[in-house]
Design a protein around this motif. Structure first.
Motif, PDB file in Angstrom:
ATOM      1  N   GLU A   1     -23.591   3.004 -18.084  1.00  0.00           N
ATOM      2  CA  GLU A   1     -23.673   1.736 -17.362  1.00  0.00           C
ATOM      3  C   GLU A   1     -23.221   0.573 -18.255  1.00  0.00           C
ATOM      4  O   GLU A   1     -22.541  -0.345 -17.792  1.00  0.00           O
ATOM      5  N   ASN A   2     -23.592   0.626 -19.517  1.00  0.00           N
ATOM      6  CA  ASN A   2     -23.162  -0.398 -20.476  1.00  0.00           C
ATOM      7  C   ASN A   2     -21.641  -0.413 -20.629  1.00  0.00           C
ATOM      8  O   ASN A   2     -21.012  -1.468 -20.722  1.00  0.00           O
TER       9      ASN A   2
ATOM     10  N   ASP B   1     -19.744  -2.294 -17.894  1.00  0.00           N
ATOM     11  CA  ASP B   1     -20.247  -3.646 -17.676  1.00  0.00           C
ATOM     12  C   ASP B   1     -19.447  -4.640 -18.525  1.00  0.00           C
ATOM     13  O   ASP B   1     -19.442  -4.554 -19.746  1.00  0.00           O
TER      14      ASP B   1
ATOM     15  N   TYR C   1     -28.545  -9.740 -24.209  1.00  0.00           N
ATOM     16  CA  TYR C   1     -27.608  -8.808 -23.590  1.00  0.00           C
ATOM     17  C   TYR C   1     -26.541  -9.530 -22.758  1.00  0.00           C
ATOM     18  O   TYR C   1     -25.344  -9.329 -22.988  1.00  0.00           O
TER      19      TYR C   1
ATOM     20  N   ILE D   1     -28.595  -3.019 -28.691  1.00  0.00           N
ATOM     21  CA  ILE D   1     -28.900  -3.491 -27.340  1.00  0.00           C
ATOM     22  C   ILE D   1     -29.499  -2.329 -26.541  1.00  0.00           C
ATOM     23  O   ILE D   1     -30.583  -2.421 -25.975  1.00  0.00           O
ATOM     24  N   LEU D   2     -28.761  -1.224 -26.536  1.00  0.00           N
ATOM     25  CA  LEU D   2     -29.177  -0.060 -25.743  1.00  0.00           C
ATOM     26  C   LEU D   2     -30.536   0.474 -26.180  1.00  0.00           C
ATOM     27  O   LEU D   2     -31.321   0.936 -25.364  1.00  0.00           O
TER      28      LEU D   2
ATOM     29  N   ARG E   1     -25.309   3.633 -10.167  1.00  0.00           N
ATOM     30  CA  ARG E   1     -26.679   4.083  -9.909  1.00  0.00           C
ATOM     31  C   ARG E   1     -26.778   4.762  -8.550  1.00  0.00           C
ATOM     32  O   ARG E   1     -27.418   5.809  -8.408  1.00  0.00           O
TER      33      ARG E   1
ATOM     34  N   GLY F   1     -22.393  -1.306 -12.036  1.00  0.00           N
ATOM     35  CA  GLY F   1     -23.616  -0.600 -12.396  1.00  0.00           C
ATOM     36  C   GLY F   1     -24.389  -0.163 -11.165  1.00  0.00           C
ATOM     37  O   GLY F   1     -24.932   0.940 -11.111  1.00  0.00           O
ATOM     38  N   THR F   2     -24.421  -1.044 -10.172  1.00  0.00           N
ATOM     39  CA  THR F   2     -25.133  -0.730  -8.935  1.00  0.00           C
ATOM     40  C   THR F   2     -24.480   0.465  -8.244  1.00  0.00           C
ATOM     41  O   THR F   2     -25.169   1.371  -7.771  1.00  0.00           O
TER      42      THR F   2
ATOM     43  N   ASN G   1     -32.957  -1.194 -27.232  1.00  0.00           N
ATOM     44  CA  ASN G   1     -34.031  -2.149 -26.934  1.00  0.00           C
ATOM     45  C   ASN G   1     -34.145  -2.449 -25.452  1.00  0.00           C
ATOM     46  O   ASN G   1     -34.736  -3.463 -25.076  1.00  0.00           O
ATOM     47  N   GLN G   2     -33.601  -1.584 -24.629  1.00  0.00           N
ATOM     48  CA  GLN G   2     -33.811  -1.712 -23.192  1.00  0.00           C
ATOM     49  C   GLN G   2     -35.047  -0.900 -22.824  1.00  0.00           C
ATOM     50  O   GLN G   2     -35.235   0.219 -23.311  1.00  0.00           O
ATOM     51  N   ARG G   3     -35.877  -1.468 -21.964  1.00  0.00           N
ATOM     52  CA  ARG G   3     -37.070  -0.765 -21.507  1.00  0.00           C
ATOM     53  C   ARG G   3     -37.121  -0.769 -19.996  1.00  0.00           C
ATOM     54  O   ARG G   3     -36.983  -1.820 -19.406  1.00  0.00           O
ATOM     55  N   PRO G   4     -37.356   0.357 -19.373  1.00  0.00           N
ATOM     56  CA  PRO G   4     -37.496   1.674 -20.010  1.00  0.00           C
ATOM     57  C   PRO G   4     -36.155   2.210 -20.500  1.00  0.00           C
ATOM     58  O   PRO G   4     -35.110   1.715 -20.089  1.00  0.00           O
TER      59      PRO G   4
ATOM     60  N   ARG H   1     -31.876  -6.358 -16.957  1.00  0.00           N
ATOM     61  CA  ARG H   1     -31.542  -5.016 -17.418  1.00  0.00           C
ATOM     62  C   ARG H   1     -32.571  -4.450 -18.399  1.00  0.00           C
ATOM     63  O   ARG H   1     -32.272  -3.510 -19.149  1.00  0.00           O
ATOM     64  N   GLY H   2     -33.770  -5.018 -18.400  1.00  0.00           N
ATOM     65  CA  GLY H   2     -34.852  -4.460 -19.209  1.00  0.00           C
ATOM     66  C   GLY H   2     -34.745  -4.721 -20.701  1.00  0.00           C
ATOM     67  O   GLY H   2     -35.478  -4.134 -21.490  1.00  0.00           O
ATOM     68  N   MET H   3     -33.821  -5.603 -21.099  1.00  0.00           N
ATOM     69  CA  MET H   3     -33.645  -5.896 -22.532  1.00  0.00           C
ATOM     70  C   MET H   3     -34.885  -6.598 -23.089  1.00  0.00           C
ATOM     71  O   MET H   3     -35.444  -7.472 -22.451  1.00  0.00           O
ATOM     72  N   ARG H   4     -35.264  -6.216 -24.305  1.00  0.00           N
ATOM     73  CA  ARG H   4     -36.379  -6.894 -24.972  1.00  0.00           C
ATOM     74  C   ARG H   4     -35.999  -8.347 -25.249  1.00  0.00           C
ATOM     75  O   ARG H   4     -35.036  -8.609 -25.978  1.00  0.00           O
TER      76      ARG H   4
ATOM     77  N   ARG I   1     -27.805   5.043 -19.348  1.00  0.00           N
ATOM     78  CA  ARG I   1     -27.804   3.634 -19.754  1.00  0.00           C
ATOM     79  C   ARG I   1     -26.495   3.316 -20.492  1.00  0.00           C
ATOM     80  O   ARG I   1     -25.928   2.243 -20.357  1.00  0.00           O
TER      81      ARG I   1
END
Lengths: 292, 238
Positions: free
Chosen positions: A111-112, A115, B74, A240-241, A269, A265-266, A243-246, B56-59, A108
């Motif tokens: 990727e950040n 970006d 984000y 930020i990182l 991945r 990012g694509t 709080n990303q889910r999953p 991107r799954g950010m809360r 993650r």
């Protein structure tokens, strides 16, 4: 050891070299512990030699020193270490600019790093600002086993600690290894040359990592300025990182919704999928044929 | 160790007190192992959304409430109140956002001083089949680290307890010389965590409010200690 051998990540990660400590930190304490792929390591310094071993006494680990860091490999240690010819240039400074623990997958974090679309929102007033949010088309090149992202330029209010003011900054990202990425960035004083900013991710576990950042810069007045600037930037990314889910990077193209600006990012991945990386990731859902 | 699954969320579940959704605040609630972002738009309408940006799954609970949209922290994607549809992607300001770029939304309602989230089969309005005031005095909500059934059992041992369906219990509270009817609402957060809300089921005089809230909070904390002291994980009771 913290985990069973079954939790060992893929060879492409396991056998690679990873930063486990800054030499200056080790010098300060003489010995220290560090965690790599959930294995606890003990790093010691005797005279000039640095040793890395499993903390539970189960054996020595391949290690080497480069660019101010202690690198370790849990595998045979026969992979080549990353190398940057720029580091040898006489007018260039090699600076470790900080290590920050982040509770997320190292994938993650990479990727950040590649970006640019988040700059106006997360690094407001430094790497970007509204209303200049548009991401210009950029090219992706996968060559020599690496992902290259060659972007146009973007307007940055304060691209570095040494930047005199807002500037058009050209960006090239180069992903060398799953956890190693470098940014070639226009030097604000010498537009024909570039500063290098390296991110080396230390995978602590599938959902924890340490961001080690190294700068190969042409001009600087005070290392503290560069360190505090980069600490600010990484510190802005951390919440930020986390709080990303999953926390693990989803590799299935349908699990998150990329747009054209996310092409880097694509590509990253897809490149991870091609290399069979699943540690710190959620592998793509494949149709499975059951036999019998 | 025996593991139980969280009961599948069904119908209306009380999430937070209405009073918590003030101004441009974005609240979070964890219900049935699902993180939900709650925010009120400028017209007073409450949005209950999956707390996850589809990009991107950010809360989304870290985002900004503009009164008409919620902006992801984000990449600045904007999602419309009501539909959860993405109306603006700053990286491509001159393009229309794809339809798939929408937040998962839940039905929401406000009743008995609480914001309710509608899970599967939620119809009409939340209803506890009892006569209670429109805007009652609400208590502080507390999480009990115990399964919902165990918390429900314990609350049924309170003075004058009467079950109002599976997730509401009317009780008689007595503090100092005050006696009054109150309702507890229980909501499963996970298999081992239960949120307990409560409100006074009758009018409370202004002068009695603060002492009542204090005494009730102490009482609920004591009750929580006795329930949590039982080790459900080891006994396997759920």
């Amino acid at each position: 050891m913290l985990v069973e051998a079954a939790d060992r990540p893929e060879s492409v990660l396991w056998d690679d070299w990873h930063v486990v400590a800054e030499i200056t930190t080790l010098e300060q304490f003489g010995r220290m512990t560090s965690t790599l792929f959930e294995r606890e390591l003990l790093i010691t310094r005797e005279d000039k030699a640095v040793h890395v071993a499993y903390a539970d006494g189960s054996g020595r680990i391949a290690s080497t020193l480069k660019y101010g860091y202690v690198w370790a490999s849990l595998g045979a240690g026969d992979r080549e270490l990353v190398d940057f010819p720029e580091a040898a240039e006489t007018d260039r400074h090699v600076l470790t600019v900080g290590s920050l623990g982040i509770r997320t997958s190292g994938l993650r974090l990479v990727e950040n790093f590649i970006d640019v679309a988040h700059f106006p929102f997360v690094h407001t007033g430094y790497l970007g600002a509204e209303p200049d949010t548009e991401v210009q088309p950029y090219t992706i090149r996968v060559s020599a086993d690496e992902v290259w992202v060659e972007s146009g330029s973007c307007t940055q209010p304060m691209a570095s600690a040494a930047a005199p003011g807002a500037a058009q900054i050209g960006y090239v990202f180069r992903v060398l290894r799953p956890y190693t990425v470098v940014l070639y960035k226009t030097n604000t004083h010498a537009p024909t040359r570039q500063d290098l900013l390296l991110l080396m991710v230390q995978p602590v576990s599938q959902e924890r990592c340490i961001a080690h950042v190294l700068a190969l810069v042409l001009n600087f007045e005070d290392a503290r300025d560069i360190r505090s600037f980069q600490r600010l930037i990484t510190g802005q990314d951390k919440p930020i990182l986390e709080n990303q889910r999953p926390s693990r990077l989803p590799l299935d193209p349908r699990s998150e919704l990329p747009v054209r600006a996310d092409a880097a990012g694509t590509a990253y991945r897809r490149w991870l999928v091609e290399r069979g990386v699943s540690y710190g990731a959620i592998p793509p859902i494949r149709a499975v044929a059951f036999v019998g | 160790m025996e593991r139980t699954n969280v009961p599948a969320a069904d119908g209306w579940v009380a999430a937070v007190r209405s009073a918590e959704l003030v101004g441009r605040h974005v609240a979070i609630a964890r219900l049935a192992d699902t993180d939900i972002a709650l925010w009120r738009d400028a017209d007073g309408r409450v949005n209950a959304w999956e707390n996850r940006c589809p990009h991107r799954g950010m809360r989304l609970s870290l985002g900004s409430n503009t009164g008409t949209t919620l902006i992801c922290r984000y990449h600045g994607w904007r999602f419309d109140s009501g539909t959860g549809a993405c109306s603006f992607i700053p990286a491509h300001p001159r393009q229309i956002a794809p339809k798939a770029a929408a937040v998962r939304t839940y039905a929401s309602a406000e009743k008995y001083g609480f914001v309710w989230v509608g899970f599967a089969k939620a119809t009409g309005q939340p209803d506890i089949a009892d006569t209670v005031p429109e805007s009652p005095l609400t208590f502080r909500s507390l999480t009990f680290h115990a399964p919902l059934a165990a918390v429900h059992d314990a609350l049924m041992h309170e003075t004058g307890a009467v079950a109002l369906g599976a997730t509401a219990i009317r009780v008689q509270l007595r503090f100092y010389d005050t006696e009054l009817s109150a309702v507890y609402l229980v909501a499963a957060q996970s298999a081992f965590a239960t949120l307990v809300h409560g409100f006074a089921a009758e009018a409370v005089p202004e002068s009695a409010r603060l002492p009542l809230l204090r005494a009730q909070a102490e009482h609920l904390k004591t009750l929580r200690k006795t329930i949590v002291a039982q080790d459900y994980a080891l006994t396997g009771r759920a």
